[in-house]
Write an enzyme that holds these catalytic residues in place. Structure first.
Site, PDB file in Angstrom:
ATOM      1  N   ASN A   1       0.811  -1.220   0.000  1.00  0.00           N
ATOM      2  CA  ASN A   1       0.000   0.000   0.000  1.00  0.00           C
ATOM      3  C   ASN A   1       0.845   1.271   0.000  1.00  0.00           C
ATOM      4  O   ASN A   1       0.661   2.150  -0.841  1.00  0.00           O
ATOM      5  CB  ASN A   1      -0.940   0.013   1.215  1.00  0.00           C
TER       6      ASN A   1
ATOM      7  N   GLU B   1       3.968   1.710  -0.677  1.00  0.00           N
ATOM      8  CA  GLU B   1       4.837   1.762  -1.844  1.00  0.00           C
ATOM      9  C   GLU B   1       4.065   2.246  -3.066  1.00  0.00           C
ATOM     10  O   GLU B   1       4.573   3.040  -3.860  1.00  0.00           O
ATOM     11  CB  GLU B   1       5.464   0.385  -2.075  1.00  0.00           C
TER      12      GLU B   1
ATOM     13  N   HIS C   1      -6.829  -2.105 -18.501  1.00  0.00           N
ATOM     14  CA  HIS C   1      -7.785  -1.008 -18.347  1.00  0.00           C
ATOM     15  C   HIS C   1      -7.133   0.316 -17.971  1.00  0.00           C
ATOM     16  O   HIS C   1      -7.618   1.367 -18.359  1.00  0.00           O
ATOM     17  CB  HIS C   1      -8.814  -1.349 -17.272  1.00  0.00           C
ATOM     18  N   ASN C   2      -6.061   0.263 -17.154  1.00  0.00           N
ATOM     19  CA  ASN C   2      -5.517   1.491 -16.573  1.00  0.00           C
ATOM     20  C   ASN C   2      -4.173   1.915 -17.149  1.00  0.00           C
ATOM     21  O   ASN C   2      -3.666   2.967 -16.779  1.00  0.00           O
ATOM     22  CB  ASN C   2      -5.377   1.336 -15.050  1.00  0.00           C
TER      23      ASN C   2
ATOM     24  N   ARG D   1     -10.772   7.872 -19.555  1.00  0.00           N
ATOM     25  CA  ARG D   1     -10.602   7.920 -18.099  1.00  0.00           C
ATOM     26  C   ARG D   1      -9.165   8.264 -17.717  1.00  0.00           C
ATOM     27  O   ARG D   1      -8.930   9.063 -16.796  1.00  0.00           O
ATOM     28  CB  ARG D   1     -11.019   6.587 -17.484  1.00  0.00           C
TER      29      ARG D   1
END
Length: 173
Positions: free
Chosen positions: A74, A76, A103-104, A142
């Site tokens: 988390n 990091e 997706h990202n 996005r």
């Protein structure tokens, strides 16, 4: 492909394993530390350097990626995401590793060294590095909104379906 790595003490052993694994699988691993075990080390020191290197090389047109490792992954991930232009995803399964790319278009992945087996974490990194970005219009849109906010701190406009609802009701968009 060059892969930059950074961790904290909890990710030190996995990072050493990944440096070797990456080399065996045709990647160029760049280790940003730590290099010795220190139970009170500060992960931002190492993870920010890995993320800066990825951002710099990608801006220069290279296809560099990055991996950051900690106890949970988390902190990091949060550190790497402070670097402008970096999208670092926390992977806790093969599916989350795949979706981070598909997706990202994440350029970095974070894994928790105390959360999974060595084999599982290696597999998450393998899946992440192998998966291409889909380029689907909705994902590009996005990511564009995130990039715009990162550069300007201006919120994206609300869609018509959300106008007049929620905490923004009555405010100019």
């Amino acid at each position: 492909m060059r892969v930059h790595l950074g961790s904290d003490h909890a990710g030190l052993d996995l990072k050493a394993h990944l440096v070797e694994w990456l080399g065996e699988h045709g990647y160029e691993a760049v280790d940003h530390g730590p290099f010795v075990y220190d139970a009170v080390d500060d992960y931002p020191v190492f993870c920010l350097r890995a993320a800066e290197a990825v951002a710099r090389e990608r801006a220069a047109g290279q296809d560099s990626m990055g991996v950051v490792i900690g106890g949970s992954g988390n902190g990091e991930q949060m550190a790497a995401n402070k670097v402008t232009g970096i999208r670092c995803a926390l992977a806790w399964s093969e599916e989350t590793a795949k979706l981070a790319r598909d997706h990202n278009d994440a350029q970095m992945v974070s894994v928790g060294g105390r959360m999974h087996s060595l084999e599982d974490m290696t597999r998450f990194v393998e899946v992440f590095l192998a998966e291409p970005f889909s380029g689907d219009e909705r994902h590009v849109r996005r990511i564009g909104q995130l990039t715009s906010y990162d550069e300007t701190s201006v919120l994206p406009p609300l869609p018509a379906s959300a106008q007049g609802l929620g905490p923004d009701a009555g405010l100019d968009a």
